[in-house]
Design a protein around this motif. Structure first.
Motif, mmCIF file in Angstrom:
data_model
loop_
_atom_site.group_PDB
_atom_site.id
_atom_site.type_symbol
_atom_site.label_atom_id
_atom_site.label_comp_id
_atom_site.label_asym_id
_atom_site.label_seq_id
_atom_site.Cartn_x
_atom_site.Cartn_y
_atom_site.Cartn_z
ATOM 1 N N ALA A 1 0.833 -1.211 0.000
ATOM 2 C CA ALA A 1 0.000 0.000 0.000
ATOM 3 C C ALA A 1 0.862 1.254 0.000
ATOM 4 O O ALA A 1 0.514 2.259 -0.633
ATOM 5 C CB ALA A 1 -0.925 -0.014 1.210
ATOM 6 N N TRP A 2 1.988 1.219 0.702
ATOM 7 C CA TRP A 2 2.884 2.374 0.747
ATOM 8 C C TRP A 2 3.420 2.694 -0.640
ATOM 9 O O TRP A 2 3.534 3.863 -1.024
ATOM 10 C CB TRP A 2 4.038 2.082 1.692
ATOM 11 N N ARG A 3 3.707 1.646 -1.419
ATOM 12 C CA ARG A 3 4.282 1.849 -2.753
ATOM 13 C C ARG A 3 3.215 2.090 -3.821
ATOM 14 O O ARG A 3 3.414 2.904 -4.724
ATOM 15 C CB ARG A 3 5.141 0.650 -3.136
ATOM 16 N N SER A 4 2.072 1.394 -3.725
ATOM 17 C CA SER A 4 1.084 1.422 -4.812
ATOM 18 C C SER A 4 -0.271 1.988 -4.413
ATOM 19 O O SER A 4 -1.206 1.968 -5.219
ATOM 20 C CB SER A 4 0.901 0.003 -5.387
ATOM 21 N N GLY A 5 -0.403 2.414 -3.162
ATOM 22 C CA GLY A 5 -1.643 3.060 -2.747
ATOM 23 C C GLY A 5 -2.843 2.123 -2.700
ATOM 24 O O GLY A 5 -2.710 0.914 -2.494
ATOM 25 N N ARG A 6 -4.025 2.672 -2.934
ATOM 26 C CA ARG A 6 -5.273 1.908 -2.847
ATOM 27 C C ARG A 6 -5.293 0.756 -3.853
ATOM 28 O O ARG A 6 -5.768 -0.333 -3.545
ATOM 29 C CB ARG A 6 -6.459 2.842 -3.083
ATOM 30 N N ARG A 7 -4.775 1.015 -5.028
ATOM 31 C CA ARG A 7 -4.743 -0.038 -6.047
ATOM 32 C C ARG A 7 -3.918 -1.232 -5.562
ATOM 33 O O ARG A 7 -4.289 -2.386 -5.768
ATOM 34 C CB ARG A 7 -4.161 0.528 -7.342
ATOM 35 N N GLY A 8 -2.809 -0.954 -4.918
ATOM 36 C CA GLY A 8 -1.974 -2.027 -4.395
ATOM 37 C C GLY A 8 -2.668 -2.796 -3.291
ATOM 38 O O GLY A 8 -2.542 -4.024 -3.202
#
Length: 249
Positions: free
Chosen positions: A203-210
């Motif tokens: 989530a830290w790297r890709s946000g909601r999509r991740g």
């Protein structure tokens, strides 16, 4: 993470040693700290019931996993071996509690006696190693028990042709190929697991999509584990030890 040893006449290693020497120049990172949460959980899941008072991490990077293990009180005397000069500096700067020694090594030969450590950890290292069998054999030599974890990137989605990337992965594994690789190096697999990377790191790297992709991968791993590892990348971990010599008690 450990880098391939720079050997003359090898295309893969050209320039990588210098790349890894400065890879951790920024010191500790939040992404690696979050990633270490799941990696440490895998170490504990497979090794908590096994002796681990003396623990060596090979390819310790900037020390995120060792720092997390120290935070959890796992291991009494922690040791680190790393090929990268910037990694060694970053580990030293952390001031990890219980860190008994820190050495920079050449990626192949460790300055320790046989069976020196209760537990040796190779976490996300073999995918970087130009000579993974040599490294695995050396790790097994100094270990009573050996923990290995790699990303399971040998999926249907892996490109046919190799393209160099900044992460430096040159070896690609599936659950079956990792198990066979360890066994063909004269090691006995004691336990294994397939797990997801840290949700917080994704989530830290890709946000909601991740975060959504992480949830999908979790559901598929639960419902159809074999299919899941053919479609998506997970983390494969196992604990192993050297096979007893014939005639040994």
């Amino acid at each position: 993470m450990t880098a391939p040893r720079a050997l003359s006449g090898t295309a893969v290693a050209k320039g990588l040693r210098q790349h890894y020497d400065t890879y951790y120049a920024g010191g500790a990172s939040e992404w690696r700290r979050l990633g270490a949460l799941a990696k440490a959980a895998n170490v504990l899941a497979l090794c908590a019931a096994r002796p681990h008072a003396s623990l060596l991490e090979i390819g310790a990077g900037e020390g995120a996993l060792l720092a997390r293990l120290a935070e959890l009180g796992f291991g009494e005397a922690l040791h680190a071996a790393e090929i990268s000069a910037s990694g060694v500096r970053a580990i030293r700067a952390r001031g990890i509690p219980g860190l008994a020694s820190l050495v920079r090594f050449d990626g192949e030969t460790l300055p320790y006696a046989d069976a020196r450590f209760d537990l040796v950890v190779l976490s996300h290292v073999l995918e970087h190693a130009e000579h993974p069998r040599r490294l695995l054999a050396e790790a097994a030599r100094v270990a009573r028990t050996l923990f290995v974890e790699v990303p399971l990137e040998d999926t249907w989605r892996l490109p046919r042709d190799f393209t160099p990337a900044a992460v430096g992965h040159i070896n690609f594994y599936s659950p079956a190929s990792l198990r066979r690789f360890v066994q063909t190096c004269g090691l006995e697999v004691l336990a294994e697991r397939v797990a997801l990377p840290s949700r917080d790191a994704v989530a830290w790297r890709s946000g909601r999509r991740g975060a959504i992709a992480h949830a999908l991968k979790r559901c598929l791993l639960h419902a159809a584990p074999r299919l899941a590892t053919r479609v998506f990348t997970y983390h494969g971990a196992l604990v192993c030890r050297r096979l007893a010599k014939p005639g040994a008690s």
